[in-house]
Enzyme design. Structure first.
Site, PDB file in Angstrom:
ATOM      1  N   ASP A 190      51.139  18.389  50.966  1.00  0.00           N
ATOM      2  CA  ASP A 190      50.078  18.044  50.023  1.00  0.00           C
ATOM      3  C   ASP A 190      49.782  16.543  50.059  1.00  0.00           C
ATOM      4  OD1 ASP A 190      48.514  19.151  47.678  1.00  0.00           O
ATOM      5  OD2 ASP A 190      49.605  17.575  46.628  1.00  0.00           O
ATOM      6  N   GLU A 217      47.792  17.373  54.579  1.00  0.00           N
ATOM      7  CA  GLU A 217      46.435  17.282  54.035  1.00  0.00           C
ATOM      8  C   GLU A 217      46.019  15.815  54.096  1.00  0.00           C
ATOM      9  OE1 GLU A 217      44.301  18.694  49.892  1.00  0.00           O
ATOM     10  OE2 GLU A 217      46.174  17.591  49.845  1.00  0.00           O
ATOM     11  N   ASP A 258      54.366  25.008  50.451  1.00  0.00           N
ATOM     12  CA  ASP A 258      53.595  23.817  50.126  1.00  0.00           C
ATOM     13  C   ASP A 258      54.584  22.734  49.690  1.00  0.00           C
ATOM     14  OD1 ASP A 258      51.133  22.365  49.238  1.00  0.00           O
ATOM     15  OD2 ASP A 258      50.312  24.399  49.266  1.00  0.00           O
ATOM     16  N   HIS A 284      42.464  26.995  48.921  1.00  0.00           N
ATOM     17  CA  HIS A 284      42.446  27.173  47.464  1.00  0.00           C
ATOM     18  C   HIS A 284      41.659  26.063  46.754  1.00  0.00           C
ATOM     19  CE1 HIS A 284      45.436  24.250  48.385  1.00  0.00           C
ATOM     20  NE2 HIS A 284      45.500  23.896  47.115  1.00  0.00           N
ATOM     21  N   ASP A 285      41.241  25.035  47.493  1.00  0.00           N
ATOM     22  CA  ASP A 285      40.480  23.933  46.887  1.00  0.00           C
ATOM     23  C   ASP A 285      38.993  24.018  47.210  1.00  0.00           C
ATOM     24  OD1 ASP A 285      42.765  22.777  45.840  1.00  0.00           O
ATOM     25  OD2 ASP A 285      43.087  21.495  47.595  1.00  0.00           O
TER      26      ASP A 285
HETATM   27  C1  NOJ Z   1      45.766  18.955  46.910  1.00  0.00           C
HETATM   28  C2  NOJ Z   1      45.948  20.376  46.511  1.00  0.00           C
HETATM   29  O1  NOJ Z   1      45.483  21.191  47.527  1.00  0.00           O
HETATM   30  C3  NOJ Z   1      45.223  20.565  45.213  1.00  0.00           C
HETATM   31  O2  NOJ Z   1      45.116  21.910  44.843  1.00  0.00           O
HETATM   32  C4  NOJ Z   1      45.921  19.750  44.173  1.00  0.00           C
HETATM   33  O3  NOJ Z   1      45.186  19.786  42.969  1.00  0.00           O
HETATM   34  C5  NOJ Z   1      46.086  18.297  44.595  1.00  0.00           C
HETATM   35  N1  NOJ Z   1      46.445  18.123  45.977  1.00  0.00           N
HETATM   36  C6  NOJ Z   1      47.151  17.629  43.781  1.00  0.00           C
HETATM   37  O4  NOJ Z   1      48.412  18.087  44.170  1.00  0.00           O
END
Ligand code: NOJ
Length: 597
Positions: free
Chosen positions: A211, A268, A103, A345-346
């Site tokens: 990210d 992302e 990541d 994970h989000d």
């Molecule tokens: C996206 C990540 O996937 C998430 O888990 C994170 O909290 C935010 N970006 C900030 O880095």
């Protein structure tokens, strides 16, 4: 742009398995997953049919946002292991014929990173300009105000934090402890590339999940966001700070480094609903990113002013299908590439969000989604636990205090502040939304077996006779029913089905990975019926999926809808209910795939 031949490349047909280090496998019994734990499961991962693993941040970090707040890119968070353990993981992954992505979190650092500590030390610090500092604004009555009305991505507060010592605000689009780096500064960018990218590329990593990739370049005047939530001074501002003017210049610069190592990227990409805009990131010719994660599908059913300002399943099947169509459209007639994912994970668990997680339906739901994903074009991502059909933790057996994520807890606290800590109705509404959508669901430790302590999260340590600490997050209350060991040798399990689906996807890659998607019944509230067409003439695939708990009938689509002059044969090639397939009929959550000749 018209593209007649779609380039076939290894990473396009790859299956990527995402690992969240804290929650994957604990080798030493301290209750926190670790790198030796991941290494011990590499054979399991390879056996699923995975080509690439993606490791969520394992860097040194105070863990305010579970490692997305990095204090040193060149070291590993000690409870996970060491740089040497990472080197072993890289080598062991390669030894099994898989690749490894890390990541890359470079929009912000932790406030404990030495760069930020220097930056905040004084206004004259040589690193002052490495972060985004601005003087206060003042209201007519003399009240000190942040430079603009942007809301932070967590909770409901401002994206600016006042620094008493130097009497300025710094920007943090995420937590207060995650200050945004100033990408306008060339020296900062060079330091970022060296420390976060080259350090690991030189150690053999094969690529990065990038990210919040579209937030590096902020609009120079930092304008206010439009007011969508009049109840608060701070407004969601993603549409303003995403995709800023220098984004593509920065990505071109990063690519000069990535290219040297042949590294791949998946970025992302929040707040970018416009396909043409997305294409500027993923068009092969533009040489920016290999692929991106769009948010259309995972955002379905989320609240407008805040993701939790909603109720469970606040969407219709046509909404869900339209979002899938958007991501599939990215490759139609273009040289761009797409991704297929429902979890990470989000996100909360897909079975709970998009099917039905009651005991009688959850296995069917998981298989239906696995079948659907295997038939969509783009690079396929599978999140740990998805392959066994893990569902959200139940409301009754997992109280709100067990949710540890900053995103959930700040929201719950905000509701308490706004409506009062004794407002049961509002708090229960918030808990309902959290139980449906919280990131915590993806972060609950993996149940490796349902029988030993803590769902087997620390099974190796237990076998070695070590005393076990309780996992950092309370174990899944359903670990006894949904776990890896009970599915490993069961041919009817969700796990066995995922393996089968990934094989099936590979066997029919021309259509399933690379084909063009067409939704045949976008308005249908119960069924998802789509075809996959080859770039040039030939067989097609018809996919019919029942998203309801009832039996449903379906009609064979007309030759015109299928894009053929006549349908000579409809050959069933895959289904969720083997031995029971009937053309024209679907059981609850049944999925069928046909070859159209
Ligand atoms: C996206 C990540 O996937 C998430 O888990 C994170 O909290 C935010 N970006 C900030 O880095």
């Amino acid at each position: 742009m018209t593209v007649t031949v779609r380039d076939k490349l290894w990473w396009k047909q790859a299956v990527v398995y995402q690992i969240y280090p804290a929650s994957f496998c604990d080798s030493n019994g301290d209750g926190i997953g670790d790198l030796p734990g991941i290494i011990s499961k590499l054979d399991y991962i390879a056996s699923l049919g995975v080509d690439v693993i993606w490791i969520c941040p394992m860097y040194d970090s105070p863990q305010v946002d579970m490692g997305y707040d990095i204090s040193n890119y060149e070291d590993v968070y000690r409870p996970y292991g060491t740089v040497q353990d990472m080197e072993t993981l890289i080598n062991e992954t390669h030894a099994r014929g898989m690749r490894i992505m890390l990541d890359l979190v470079i929009n912000h650092t932790s406030d404990q990173h030495s760069w930020f500590k220097e930056s905040r030390a004084s206004k004259d610090s040589p690193k002052r300009d490495w972060y985004i500092w601005r003087p206060a604004k003042y209201s007519p009555s003399g009240e000190r105000l942040p430079p603009n009305n942007w809301r932070s991505n967590f909770g409901g507060g401002s994206a600016w934090e006042w620094d008493e010592q130097t009497q300025e605000y710094y920007l943090h689009l995420f937590a207060t402890e995650q200050p945004d780096l100033n990408w306008e500064n060339h020296e900062t960018r060079k330091a970022i590339y060296a420390s976060s990218m080259e350090f690991w590329l030189a150690r053999g990593v094969d690529g990065f999940r990038v990210d919040t990739v579209n937030m590096y370049s902020k609009p120079p005047t930092l304008p206010d966001a439009p007011i969508v939530d009049p109840e608060t001074p701070y407004q969601p501002a993603g549409m303003i700070y995403c995709n800023g003017p220098r984004m593509h210049e920065f990505l071109t610069e990063m690519n000069l480094i990535l290219e040297k190592y042949g590294a791949i990227t998946v970025g992302e990409l929040p707040c970018t609903p416009d396909t043409q805009r997305v294409l500027r990131y993923v068009s092969a010719k533009a040489k920016q990113l290999n692929m991106v994660f769009q948010f259309d599908v995972v955002d379905v059913g989320m609240g407008k002013t805040h993701k939790f300002a909603t109720r469970p399943k606040n969407y219709t099947l046509p909404d869900f299908k339209a979002a899938i169509d958007l991501t599939q459209a990215l490759i139609r007639g273009t040289d761009g590439w797409s991704t297929v994912f429902l979890e990470n994970h989000d996100q909360a668990r897909s079975v709970s969000r998009f099917t039905d997680d009651r005991p009688e339906y959850r296995v069917r739901g998981a298989k239906l989604l696995a079948l659907m994903e295997a038939c969509l074009s783009g690079t396929q991502y599978v999140y740990q636990g998805q392959e066994i059909g893990l569902v959200n933790v139940p409301k009754e057996s997992y109280p709100v205090d067990n949710y540890l994520d900053i995103d959930s807890s700040l929201y719950y606290n905000m509701v308490k502040e706004r409506h009062g800590a004794d407002n049961k109705a509002e708090l229960d509404k918030a808990f309902d939304a959290i139980q449906h959508l919280a990131r915590d669901h993806a972060r609950v430790p993996i149940p490796w077996n349902g029988k030993t302590k803590y769902g087997g999260f620390s099974e190796a340590a237990e076998k070695a006779g070590k005393e076990l600490q309780e996992p950092w997050m309370k174990p899944h209350p359903l670990a006894g029913e949904i776990n890896v060991a009970s599915q490993l040798h069961d041919p009817d399990s969700v796990l066995a089905f995922w393996r089968k689906m990934l094989r099936f996807r590979r066997e029919h890659a021309d259509l399933l990975v690379y084909g063009d998607f067409k939704d045949l019944r976008p308005e249908d509230k119960d069924l998802f019926v789509f075809v996959k067409e080859p770039a040039h003439g030939g067989d097609r695939v018809l996919v019919v999926l029942n998203f309801t708990t009832e039996e449903k009938a379906w009609e064979v689509p007309s030759p015109a809808a299928l894009g053929v002059s006549e349908v000579r044969e409809l050959v069933p090639i895959m289904c969720t209910h083997p031995g029971k397939t009937r053309v024209g009929q679907l059981a609850a959550f049944e999925g069928q795939v046909y070859l159209v000749r």
